[in-house]
Enzyme design. Structure first.
Site, PDB file in Angstrom:
ATOM      1  CE  LYS A  49      16.215  52.714  -1.786  1.00 39.74           C
ATOM      2  NZ  LYS A  49      17.112  53.723  -2.323  1.00 39.74           N
ATOM      3  CE  LYS A  65      18.103  49.810  -3.692  1.00 42.41           C
ATOM      4  NZ  LYS A  65      18.612  51.123  -3.991  1.00 42.41           N
TER       5      LYS A  65
END
Ligand code: PBG
Length: 320
Positions: free
Chosen positions: A193, A245
């Site tokens: 992330k 992400k």
């Protein structure tokens, strides 16, 4: 002559040889639920997306189920925030209440998932608790995540999305769940992330109180190899599913993950990716429908087994 065009000559031929297909079961719809509201409130930076009330959430879950979506990912927006994010572990905190409502409404039709992170619940807006010097304290945050994991599993969450980017979070939450009898509750590790500008509209969506940034815990967008390191750690710690992400700016990281992972790999098409498509389409600069489909197909093509996207319901509707 080699003639690849033979396989592109008609819509039926192109459909037959398509390497990537979207299916509602591979799509997960993120949903925001706000405490203290009786009706859905629009989010201006995400046209078409709302902060749900507990009541309007029911309708959204019923629709997601009827469309055959794979799941929903719930985010809570509490009325009151504090330094340790007390609302996250309160059984009657908004996210835990919403989880009970969603699970009751969904039945067996889809998987109800919850965001396991403190940022919506802390008054400073960070994903963990702070030490005396105002830095995010990794190991003290893990203690909060453990309690949050047990609270979410107790509320009925069927998959916990660990998005806080603290070191050791998967192992810590796994241990806490196992110790409380929740051995069957799976964990989704937001492994790779990145500290991304594309989370911008989400911060409005959850009324984030963050000042500064998350660069001491989320990854530097410059780093691909480090994404692999994070993925390997989460596999080792027992993550049942991995996440990359954002999605579109990180398709290389996603392809790496798909190549190495023995567990499913998902990707999150985040708020800024959604907002860019909506804004350009609203200006008449791109074909909205085609851009939505192309963006999500690209994410699957790069290796995502499933995609979290604010377009999930609309895409599923278009397959009908
Ligand atoms: C953290 C979290 C964020 C998003 C999902 N989970 C915000 C952040 O890390 O700053 C962003 C999702 C999006 O932009 O759509 N709880």
């Amino acid at each position: 002559m080699d003639r690849p065009r033979r396989l592109r000559q008609s819509p039926a031929m192109r459909r037959l040889v398509a390497e990537t297909r979207l299916h509602p079961a591979d799509l997960i719809l993120p949903l925001f639920v706000r405490e203290g509201t009786t009706e859905a409130i629009p989010i201006s930076s995400m046209p078409g997306v709302v902060q749900h009330s507990l009541d309007s959430l029911r309708g959204a879950i019923a629709e997601a189920a009827s469309l055959g979506l794979g799941g929903v990912m719930l985010f809570g927006i509490p009325e009151h925030k504090d330094a340790i994010g007390s609302g996250a572990t309160d059984p009657d905190g908004i996210l835990n209440m919403a989880t009970r409502v969603a699970v009751a409404e969904a039945g067996d039709a889809l998987v109800v998932q919850t965001d396991l992170c403190l940022d919506e619940f802390t008054d400073h807006g960070h994903c963990g608790v702070l030490d005396a010097n105002g830095r995010v304290d990794n190991d003290a945050s893990l203690l909060r995540y453990r309690d949050m994991g047990v609270a979410q599993a107790s509320a009925g969450s069927q998959l916990l999305g660990l998005s806080g980017m603290m070191d050791g979070q998967v192992a810590a939450v796994r241990d806490a769940l196992d110790g409380s009898g929740f051995t069957d509750t799976p964990l989704l590790g937001y492994s790779a992330k990145y500290a991304s500008a594309f989370y911008g509209p989400f911060r409005e969506a959850v009324q984030s109180s963050l000042v500064g940034d998350r660069r001491t815990y989320q990854q530097d967008p410059a780093n691909r190899r480090e994404g692999t390191r994070e993925l390997l750690i989460d596999i080792e710690e027992g993550a049942d599913i991995l996440m990359v992400k954002p999605a579109m700016s990180y398709l290389d990281v996603l392809a790496d993950a798909a190549a190495l992972s023995p567990v499913p790999v998902w990707a999150y098409q985040v708020s800024g990716e959604y907002a860019m498509i909506e804004a350009a389409a609203a200006n008449g600069w791109i074909d909205r429908t085609r851009a939505i489909e192309e963006s999500v197909v690209s994410i699957k093509r790069a290796g995502a087994d499933a995609v979290l996207t604010y377009f999930a319901a609309e895409l599923a509707r278009s397959f009908r």
